[in-house]
Design a protein around this motif. Structure first.
Motif, PDB file in Angstrom:
ATOM      1  N   ARG A  77       0.527  -1.211  -0.132  1.00  0.00           N
ATOM      2  CA  ARG A  77      -0.044  -0.243   0.224  1.00  0.00           C
ATOM      3  C   ARG A  77       0.787   1.165  -0.191  1.00  0.00           C
ATOM      4  O   ARG A  77       0.555   1.606  -0.765  1.00  0.00           O
ATOM      5  CB  ARG A  77      -1.208   0.284   1.048  1.00  0.00           C
ATOM      6  N   GLU A  78       1.975   1.215   0.954  1.00  0.00           N
ATOM      7  CA  GLU A  78       2.633   2.235   0.503  1.00  0.00           C
ATOM      8  C   GLU A  78       3.587   2.228  -0.930  1.00  0.00           C
ATOM      9  O   GLU A  78       3.741   3.983  -1.450  1.00  0.00           O
ATOM     10  CB  GLU A  78       3.677   2.229   2.158  1.00  0.00           C
TER      11      GLU A  78
ATOM     12  N   GLN B 151      12.071 -18.708   0.422  1.00  0.00           N
ATOM     13  CA  GLN B 151      12.800 -18.009   0.872  1.00  0.00           C
ATOM     14  C   GLN B 151      12.376 -17.196   1.888  1.00  0.00           C
ATOM     15  O   GLN B 151      12.030 -16.056   2.184  1.00  0.00           O
ATOM     16  CB  GLN B 151      13.452 -16.762  -0.332  1.00  0.00           C
ATOM     17  N   ASP B 152      11.949 -18.373   2.595  1.00  0.00           N
ATOM     18  CA  ASP B 152      11.244 -17.999   4.320  1.00  0.00           C
ATOM     19  C   ASP B 152      10.096 -16.858   4.536  1.00  0.00           C
ATOM     20  O   ASP B 152       9.295 -17.115   5.054  1.00  0.00           O
ATOM     21  CB  ASP B 152      11.943 -17.448   4.840  1.00  0.00           C
ATOM     22  N   ASN B 153       8.915 -17.166   3.173  1.00  0.00           N
ATOM     23  CA  ASN B 153       8.359 -16.340   2.722  1.00  0.00           C
ATOM     24  C   ASN B 153       7.142 -17.128   2.960  1.00  0.00           C
ATOM     25  O   ASN B 153       6.852 -18.172   1.920  1.00  0.00           O
ATOM     26  CB  ASN B 153       8.074 -15.524   1.255  1.00  0.00           C
TER      27      ASN B 153
ATOM     28  N   TYR C 226       1.967 -16.206  -4.664  1.00  0.00           N
ATOM     29  CA  TYR C 226       1.449 -14.567  -3.832  1.00  0.00           C
ATOM     30  C   TYR C 226       2.205 -14.922  -2.785  1.00  0.00           C
ATOM     31  O   TYR C 226       1.915 -16.297  -2.137  1.00  0.00           O
ATOM     32  CB  TYR C 226       0.010 -15.264  -3.469  1.00  0.00           C
ATOM     33  N   PHE C 227       2.884 -14.006  -2.055  1.00  0.00           N
ATOM     34  CA  PHE C 227       3.705 -13.710  -1.049  1.00  0.00           C
ATOM     35  C   PHE C 227       3.111 -13.252   0.131  1.00  0.00           C
ATOM     36  O   PHE C 227       2.293 -12.031  -0.658  1.00  0.00           O
ATOM     37  CB  PHE C 227       4.776 -13.392  -0.673  1.00  0.00           C
ATOM     38  N   MET C 228       2.839 -14.359   1.291  1.00  0.00           N
ATOM     39  CA  MET C 228       1.837 -13.834   1.889  1.00  0.00           C
ATOM     40  C   MET C 228       2.841 -12.838   3.254  1.00  0.00           C
ATOM     41  O   MET C 228       3.762 -13.349   3.657  1.00  0.00           O
ATOM     42  CB  MET C 228       0.498 -14.993   2.422  1.00  0.00           C
ATOM     43  N   GLU C 229       2.024 -11.737   3.874  1.00  0.00           N
ATOM     44  CA  GLU C 229       2.379 -11.559   5.269  1.00  0.00           C
ATOM     45  C   GLU C 229       1.581 -11.945   6.788  1.00  0.00           C
ATOM     46  O   GLU C 229       0.286 -10.551   6.258  1.00  0.00           O
ATOM     47  CB  GLU C 229       2.885 -10.361   5.097  1.00  0.00           C
TER      48      GLU C 229
ATOM     49  N   GLY D  73       2.883  -9.302  -2.034  1.00  0.00           N
ATOM     50  CA  GLY D  73       3.624  -9.312  -3.336  1.00  0.00           C
ATOM     51  C   GLY D  73       3.180 -10.302  -4.136  1.00  0.00           C
ATOM     52  O   GLY D  73       2.193 -11.388  -3.661  1.00  0.00           O
ATOM     53  N   CYS D  74       3.063 -10.910  -5.321  1.00  0.00           N
ATOM     54  CA  CYS D  74       2.781 -11.601  -6.171  1.00  0.00           C
ATOM     55  C   CYS D  74       3.799 -11.487  -7.730  1.00  0.00           C
ATOM     56  O   CYS D  74       4.174 -10.406  -8.359  1.00  0.00           O
ATOM     57  CB  CYS D  74       1.077 -11.434  -7.210  1.00  0.00           C
TER      58      CYS D  74
END
Length: 120
Positions: free
Chosen positions: A39-40, A74-76, A95-98, A109-110
């Protein structure tokens, strides 16, 4: 990081809700499901929606969607999703999830990778 069954369900729900928002051109909802860092980076929902519609047509308007098994890259925590792009080309969206402080999940990110056809 280890993800639980509840995490898997929540992650899939977030991605499904964002894909549905893209289908309806609901920029606010799609943007709200992105991580704070995303978003930033894009500053507002309109910038985000414009980027997705131009750079990620397979995500913006997929002809079909198939969720694969969640993995770690990579740890994601990463949710692979097979998509059929509007032009009929198969792609895999990673899809990288947080996980947020409130325990919710956001998309961080995707990336799209080609799916090579297998001959039998």
């Amino acid at each position: 990081m280890e993800a639980t069954d509840n995490d898997f369900i929540a992650i899939r729900s977030v991605i499904e809700r964002q894909l549905a928002a893209f289908q309806k051109d609901d920029a606010q909802t799609a943007f709200a499901l992105a991580s704070p860092g995303i978003r930033e980076q894009f500053q507002n929902a309109d910038n985000f929606m414009r980027m997705v519609s131009i750079s990620y047509p397979a995500v913006y308007r997929p002809r079909s969607v198939f969720f694969e098994k969640i993995t770690t890259i990579q740890d994601n925590i990463t949710q692979p999703v097979l998509l059929l792009a509007p032009d009929g080309k198969p792609l895999r969206a990673l899809y990288f999830m947080e996980k947020q402080q409130d325990e919710s999940w956001k998309i961080n990110g995707c990336i799209l990778v080609s799916v090579e056809a297998e001959t039998i």
